[in-house]
Design a protein around this motif. Structure first.
Motif, mmCIF file in Angstrom:
data_model
loop_
_atom_site.group_PDB
_atom_site.id
_atom_site.type_symbol
_atom_site.label_atom_id
_atom_site.label_comp_id
_atom_site.label_asym_id
_atom_site.label_seq_id
_atom_site.Cartn_x
_atom_site.Cartn_y
_atom_site.Cartn_z
ATOM 1 N N HIS A 43 4.564 0.176 9.529
ATOM 2 C CA HIS A 43 3.654 -0.956 9.291
ATOM 3 C C HIS A 43 4.379 -2.276 9.507
ATOM 4 O O HIS A 43 3.755 -3.303 9.721
ATOM 5 C CB HIS A 43 3.067 -0.852 7.883
ATOM 6 N N LEU A 44 5.691 -2.221 9.426
ATOM 7 C CA LEU A 44 6.499 -3.407 9.728
ATOM 8 C C LEU A 44 7.727 -2.947 10.510
ATOM 9 O O LEU A 44 8.451 -2.042 10.066
ATOM 10 C CB LEU A 44 6.940 -4.096 8.429
ATOM 11 N N LEU A 87 4.703 1.144 16.244
ATOM 12 C CA LEU A 87 4.058 0.193 15.331
ATOM 13 C C LEU A 87 2.630 0.670 15.045
ATOM 14 O O LEU A 87 1.886 0.992 15.982
ATOM 15 C CB LEU A 87 4.052 -1.209 15.964
ATOM 16 N N ALA A 88 2.262 0.681 13.767
ATOM 17 C CA ALA A 88 0.905 1.074 13.391
ATOM 18 C C ALA A 88 -0.093 0.080 13.996
ATOM 19 O O ALA A 88 0.268 -1.069 14.276
ATOM 20 C CB ALA A 88 0.780 1.083 11.867
ATOM 21 N N LYS A 89 -1.341 0.489 14.136
ATOM 22 C CA LYS A 89 -2.365 -0.376 14.752
ATOM 23 C C LYS A 89 -2.482 -1.727 14.059
ATOM 24 O O LYS A 89 -2.594 -2.767 14.681
ATOM 25 C CB LYS A 89 -3.733 0.329 14.691
ATOM 26 N N GLU A 127 0.817 -1.210 0.000
ATOM 27 C CA GLU A 127 0.000 0.000 0.000
ATOM 28 C C GLU A 127 0.851 1.260 0.000
ATOM 29 O O GLU A 127 1.923 1.294 0.596
ATOM 30 C CB GLU A 127 -0.937 -0.005 1.220
ATOM 31 N N GLU A 128 0.331 2.250 -0.684
ATOM 32 C CA GLU A 128 0.978 3.561 -0.727
ATOM 33 C C GLU A 128 1.217 4.048 0.711
ATOM 34 O O GLU A 128 0.345 3.881 1.558
ATOM 35 C CB GLU A 128 0.013 4.519 -1.460
ATOM 36 N N GLY A 129 2.367 4.608 0.983
ATOM 37 C CA GLY A 129 2.637 5.152 2.313
ATOM 38 C C GLY A 129 3.096 4.134 3.336
ATOM 39 O O GLY A 129 3.238 4.456 4.521
ATOM 40 N N SER A 130 3.352 2.890 2.917
ATOM 41 C CA SER A 130 3.845 1.886 3.880
ATOM 42 C C SER A 130 5.222 2.279 4.393
ATOM 43 O O SER A 130 6.043 2.809 3.642
ATOM 44 C CB SER A 130 3.989 0.524 3.206
ATOM 45 N N LYS A 131 5.441 1.979 5.668
ATOM 46 C CA LYS A 131 6.745 2.307 6.262
ATOM 47 C C LYS A 131 7.311 1.085 6.950
ATOM 48 O O LYS A 131 6.586 0.391 7.672
ATOM 49 C CB LYS A 131 6.586 3.433 7.288
ATOM 50 N N PHE A 138 8.859 -4.233 -2.070
ATOM 51 C CA PHE A 138 7.837 -3.197 -1.848
ATOM 52 C C PHE A 138 8.434 -1.837 -2.212
ATOM 53 O O PHE A 138 8.756 -1.028 -1.329
ATOM 54 C CB PHE A 138 7.391 -3.198 -0.377
ATOM 55 N N PRO A 139 8.591 -1.576 -3.507
ATOM 56 C CA PRO A 139 9.350 -0.395 -3.933
ATOM 57 C C PRO A 139 8.760 0.927 -3.450
ATOM 58 O O PRO A 139 9.483 1.905 -3.303
ATOM 59 C CB PRO A 139 9.333 -0.468 -5.459
ATOM 60 N N GLN A 140 7.452 0.954 -3.216
ATOM 61 C CA GLN A 140 6.847 2.226 -2.802
ATOM 62 C C GLN A 140 6.924 2.442 -1.294
ATOM 63 O O GLN A 140 6.586 3.508 -0.798
ATOM 64 C CB GLN A 140 5.400 2.341 -3.308
ATOM 65 N N ALA A 141 7.383 1.438 -0.543
ATOM 66 C CA ALA A 141 7.484 1.598 0.917
ATOM 67 C C ALA A 141 8.675 2.493 1.271
ATOM 68 O O ALA A 141 9.680 2.509 0.563
ATOM 69 C CB ALA A 141 7.652 0.235 1.575
#
Ligand code: GLN
Length: 292
Positions: free
Chosen positions: A195-196, A247-249, A123-127, A146-149
């Protein structure tokens, strides 16, 4: 060195291969030595397996022969093949290695591969945050997948980070590297949510030294391997504390573990409010924990 003193019977490929097997099979087993020979011909001469199999009667230059001589000497002294050729493969990425970083392990590759199919990280905006990055293998493989992360990787060692930065460049991946001690009280990322959060921290207890192979003890950096017997979970305490804040929810924390300490790591994570799951590696050993 006077190259006439080399013990190879000739410059013929067949004779080079025979000497490797004569001198090393007793140490490593014939199958493993065959793999090393393949890797050396690939690294020194650019020959793939097929070329090697069809070139056994060919001779090689004296300067190339000398490289095989030194590789043989190094292998006799348990120097890892990855240090001799300078790099290894991790999830299809070329990773340079040396004395300042842990040689990536196949178990870690298995762990990373298990994450690569995760749809949420596309997903867009993954960190993604990688703690104790070492050679950078984990974060580079994840960034490729995940190139967009956005990927941030941390290590205490400037020398390791120099290698990780080079590896990121070789693999054409953009990663932010930070020098920091994850055990330090002051470690924090203002306003960041990931997110991870992933880590392969040092987890081998000093008391386990006696069971370790010489190629690991003599060549992998102790800093990346060992933790004190009386505080073997110190990194997991720190990682859990960081994950609690960052960590995101719907995020996931993933840590490689000492196969003997799965229960202890899970108890610690539960105490910190996470729900852990233990995963076994291809050898059937408890090897990583995912938690959310
Ligand atoms: N699994 C590695 C080894 O045995 C250790 C990795 C680590 O401490 N993170 O050699």
């Amino acid at each position: 060195m006077n190259t006439r003193n080399l013990r190879f019977r000739s410059n013929r490929v067949r004779d080079i291969m025979s000497l490797f097997h004569e001198e090393l099979d007793g140490l490593y087993g014939s199958g493993e030595v065959g793999v090393y020979v393949d890797m050396l011909f690939e690294a020194f001469l650019g020959w793939d397996k097929v070329r090697l199999l069809t070139s056994k009667e060919q001779t090689i230059d004296q300067s190339d022969l000398l490289r095989f001589h030194w590789a043989l000497e190094d292998l006799k002294h348990y120097r890892p093949i990855q240090h001799i050729i300078g790099h290894t493969d991790f999830c299809g990425c070329r990773i340079e290695v040396g004395p300042d970083v842990l040689i990536p392990r196949p178990e870690t590759e298995e762990l990373v591969n298990s994450l690569i199919s995760s749809p949420s990280l596309h997903e867009e905006g993954s960190k993604i945050l990688d703690l104790c990055t070492g050679s950078g293998c984990i974060d580079i493989a994840l960034k490729k997948a995940f190139p967009q992360a956005e990927v941030i990787a941390v290590d205490i060692s400037e020398n390791a980070l120099a290698i990780a930065r080079r590896n990121a460049a070789i693999n054409d991946t953009e990663i932010t590297f930070l020098q920091a001690d994850v055990l330090s009280e002051t470690f924090h990322f203002p306003l960041s949510t990931f997110h991870l959060i992933i880590s392969n921290p040092p987890y081998v207890r000093e008391c386990e030294r006696a069971q370790m192979q010489r190629n690991v003890l003599d060549f992998d950096p102790a800093l990346a391997l060992f933790v004190p017997d009386d505080d073997p979970l110190r990194f997991y305490h720190a990682i859990a504390a960081i994950a609690k804040k960052h960590l995101a929810k719907d995020g996931l924390m993933v840590t490689e573990i000492n196969e003997s300490l799965a229960d202890e790591v899970c108890t610690l994570f539960r105490e910190q409010g996470f729900s852990p799951t233990v995963h076994t590696d291809f050898r059937g050993k408890n090897r990583w924990v995912t938690a959310n």
